[in-house]
Write a protein that holds these residues in place. Structure first.
Motif, short mmCIF file in Angstrom:
data_model
loop_
_atom_site.label_atom_id
_atom_site.label_comp_id
_atom_site.label_asym_id
_atom_site.label_seq_id
_atom_site.Cartn_x
_atom_site.Cartn_y
_atom_site.Cartn_z
N LEU A 105 -18.95 10.06 -47.15
CA LEU A 105 -19.12 11.36 -46.48
C LEU A 105 -20.61 11.65 -46.26
O LEU A 105 -20.99 12.13 -45.19
N SER A 106 -21.44 11.35 -47.26
CA SER A 106 -22.88 11.57 -47.11
C SER A 106 -23.47 10.70 -46.00
O SER A 106 -24.24 11.18 -45.17
N GLU A 107 -23.10 9.43 -45.98
CA GLU A 107 -23.61 8.51 -44.96
C GLU A 107 -23.18 8.92 -43.56
O GLU A 107 -23.89 8.66 -42.58
N SER A 108 -22.04 9.58 -43.45
CA SER A 108 -21.55 9.98 -42.13
C SER A 108 -22.15 11.31 -41.67
O SER A 108 -21.84 11.79 -40.59
N GLU B 149 -24.06 17.87 -48.57
CA GLU B 149 -23.72 17.67 -49.98
C GLU B 149 -22.57 18.57 -50.43
O GLU B 149 -21.63 18.10 -51.09
N ILE B 150 -22.63 19.85 -50.11
CA ILE B 150 -21.59 20.80 -50.55
C ILE B 150 -20.24 20.41 -49.95
O ILE B 150 -19.23 20.36 -50.66
N ASP B 151 -20.20 20.14 -48.65
CA ASP B 151 -18.95 19.74 -48.02
C ASP B 151 -18.45 18.41 -48.58
O ASP B 151 -17.24 18.20 -48.71
N GLY B 152 -19.36 17.52 -48.93
CA GLY B 152 -18.97 16.25 -49.53
C GLY B 152 -18.30 16.44 -50.88
O GLY B 152 -17.26 15.84 -51.17
N ILE B 153 -18.89 17.30 -51.70
CA ILE B 153 -18.29 17.60 -53.02
C ILE B 153 -16.94 18.25 -52.84
O ILE B 153 -15.97 17.89 -53.51
N HIS B 154 -16.87 19.23 -51.93
CA HIS B 154 -15.58 19.89 -51.68
C HIS B 154 -14.55 18.91 -51.14
O HIS B 154 -13.38 18.99 -51.50
N GLY B 155 -14.98 18.02 -50.28
CA GLY B 155 -14.05 17.03 -49.73
C GLY B 155 -13.45 16.15 -50.81
O GLY B 155 -12.23 15.94 -50.84
N VAL B 156 -14.28 15.64 -51.71
CA VAL B 156 -13.78 14.80 -52.81
C VAL B 156 -12.85 15.62 -53.70
O VAL B 156 -11.77 15.15 -54.09
#
Length: 192
Positions: A61-64, A68-75
């Motif tokens: 998610l970060s590479e795309s 950071e917040i959306d990445g944590i929420h996504g996981v």
């Protein structure tokens, strides 16, 4: 950010795939995709921050370009989704689970001038079931509308295991991001 999450339960997997979850993740406008596998127990364990699949998903998610917040929420949301699926009566420990995650980026105009509420895709990802008054030992009424559950009513189960009428949950989470009973917090996104 909007997401669609789908799953497929494989009831008679190869022996080495029993009890595993395989993820495929794609982000709108990003050419790569992620495929990763781990044990279900390892992935849904909230204390296991070193689970390789969680790390792989976050890194992807970060590479795309997901922040950071959306990445944590996504996981976190994928973790809760898997937890809900594996806790459902449709899943048994010998099954394998395949999960597909498709993230759609919000347009700039969609991000401006909005207030915080639960993600629509989060609410849509919660398991639905048909209420059976005879077999239920939990809540007898929806705490959003304060009406008793009728046999055959469609209800939504949250990660905290509280459930509500489907339409009540959708309406509640248009303006809130916590469970109406226990205040369990769901990730927020910018909403109208």
């Amino acid at each position: 950010m909007r997401a669609n999450i789908y799953h497929r339960i494989i009831r008679h997997p190869q022996p080495e795939d029993a009890g595993t979850v395989t993820f495929t993740a794609m982000v709108e406008g990003y050419d790569s995709k992620l495929t990763t596998t781990s044990s279900v127990e390892e992935f849904i364990d909230e204390e296991n921050f070193l689970c390789p699949s969680k790390g792989d998903l976050y890194d992807f998610l970060s590479e795309s370009g997901i922040d950071e917040i959306d990445g944590i929420h996504g996981v976190t949301e994928v973790m809760f989704y898997v937890s809900n699926v594996t806790a459902s009566s449709d899943y048994s420990p010998g099954c394998a689970l395949q999960v597909s995650l498709f993230l759609l980026r919000p347009r700039r105009a969609e991000r401006v001038g909005r207030t915080s509420s639960a993600n629509n895709f989060v609410v849509e990802s919660f398991p639905r079931k048909i209420y059976d008054k005879v077999s239920s030992t939990d809540e007898e009424e929806c705490t959003v509308c304060l009406e008793e559950f009728n046999n055959g009513a469609r209800v939504v189960t949250l990660p905290c295991q509280h459930y509500f009428h489907d339409e009540c949950a959708v309406k509640w989470f248009e303006t809130n991001h916590v469970c109406p009973l226990c205040r369990f917090e769901l990730p927020c996104q910018v909403q109208p």
